[in-house]
Design a protein around this motif. Structure first.
Motif, short mmCIF file in Angstrom:
data_model
loop_
_atom_site.label_atom_id
_atom_site.label_comp_id
_atom_site.label_asym_id
_atom_site.label_seq_id
_atom_site.Cartn_x
_atom_site.Cartn_y
_atom_site.Cartn_z
N ALA A 247 3.60 -3.61 -3.46
CA ALA A 247 3.04 -2.32 -3.04
C ALA A 247 1.56 -2.47 -2.68
CB ALA A 247 3.22 -1.29 -4.15
N THR A 248 0.84 -3.25 -3.45
CA THR A 248 -0.58 -3.46 -3.17
C THR A 248 -0.78 -4.17 -1.84
OG1 THR A 248 -1.08 -3.57 -5.53
CG2 THR A 248 -2.71 -4.51 -4.04
N GLU A 249 -0.03 -5.24 -1.63
CA GLU A 249 -0.15 -5.99 -0.38
C GLU A 249 0.32 -5.17 0.82
OE1 GLU A 249 -1.75 -8.87 0.03
OE2 GLU A 249 -2.20 -8.66 -2.11
N MET B 60 -0.74 -1.93 5.71
CA MET B 60 -0.55 -0.68 6.44
C MET B 60 -1.86 -0.09 6.93
SD MET B 60 2.58 -0.13 6.69
CE MET B 60 3.43 -1.64 6.33
N GLY B 61 -2.95 -0.49 6.34
CA GLY B 61 -4.25 0.00 6.76
C GLY B 61 -4.87 -0.79 7.90
N SER B 62 -4.16 -1.81 8.40
CA SER B 62 -4.73 -2.64 9.45
C SER B 62 -4.63 -1.97 10.81
CB SER B 62 -4.02 -4.00 9.48
OG SER B 62 -2.71 -3.85 9.97
N THR B 63 -5.47 -2.41 11.72
CA THR B 63 -5.50 -1.86 13.07
C THR B 63 -4.20 -2.15 13.81
OG1 THR B 63 -7.87 -2.23 13.09
CG2 THR B 63 -6.84 -1.84 15.21
N PHE C 217 -1.65 0.61 15.66
CA PHE C 217 -1.21 0.63 17.05
C PHE C 217 0.30 0.47 17.17
CE2 PHE C 217 -5.74 -0.35 17.97
CZ PHE C 217 -5.98 0.78 18.75
N ASP C 218 0.91 -0.27 16.25
CA ASP C 218 2.38 -0.36 16.24
C ASP C 218 3.00 1.01 15.99
OD1 ASP C 218 2.37 -3.04 16.78
OD2 ASP C 218 2.71 -3.67 14.70
N CYS C 219 2.40 1.78 15.10
CA CYS C 219 2.91 3.14 14.82
C CYS C 219 2.75 4.04 16.03
CB CYS C 219 2.20 3.73 13.61
SG CYS C 219 2.61 2.93 12.06
N ILE D 88 8.52 5.54 3.27
CA ILE D 88 8.31 4.27 2.55
C ILE D 88 6.83 3.93 2.51
CG2 ILE D 88 8.69 1.78 2.70
CD1 ILE D 88 11.53 2.46 3.73
N VAL D 89 6.15 4.05 3.63
CA VAL D 89 4.72 3.73 3.67
C VAL D 89 3.93 4.65 2.75
CG1 VAL D 89 2.69 3.77 5.17
CG2 VAL D 89 4.77 2.68 5.95
N THR D 90 4.26 5.94 2.77
CA THR D 90 3.57 6.89 1.90
C THR D 90 3.77 6.53 0.43
OG1 THR D 90 3.87 8.63 3.53
CG2 THR D 90 3.39 9.33 1.28
#
Length: 108
Positions: A17-19, A24-27, A31-33, A59-61
């Motif tokens: 979950a940490t990783e 998920m916070g990456s640029t 842009f994929d989203c 899942i991301v949330t």
């Protein structure tokens, strides 16, 4: 403080979950989203497309929330330690166990 046995499954999930929340916070993921969201018209906003978008969002949330809860707990533990240290220092001063040193005059 009680020491709890660490469940290896929970430990691995915490690590995951940490990783995942860091990733998920990456640029690139951002842009994929955006790209995935723009595919809506291509798939005519089908039920399958909506299911994929909603499942991914959930899942991301959940993963980000799990990591934030872990960070909040660590911060609370640090605050408790600082507060107990301050209380013990105040108690030591009140009981005359510590010397009170005069403030130095920097102008001398």
């Amino acid at each position: 403080m009680k020491k709890h046995k660490t469940n290896p499954v929970i430990s691995k999930f915490d690590s995951f979950a940490t990783e995942a929340s860091k990733a998920m916070g990456s640029t690139a993921v951002f842009f994929d989203c955006i790209d995935l969201g723009l595919t809506g018209p291509v798939f005519d906003y089908s039920e399958t497309w909506q299911l994929i978008i909603n499942t991914g969002t959930t899942i991301v949330t959940f993963l980000i929330q799990k990591a934030q809860n872990k960070n909040s707990l660590a911060l609370q533990i640090k605050r408790n330690g600082i507060n107990s240290l301050k209380l013990s220092q105040n108690s030591a001063h009140q009981n005359g166990l510590l010397l009170r040193l005069p403030k130095l005059n920097p102008g001398l």
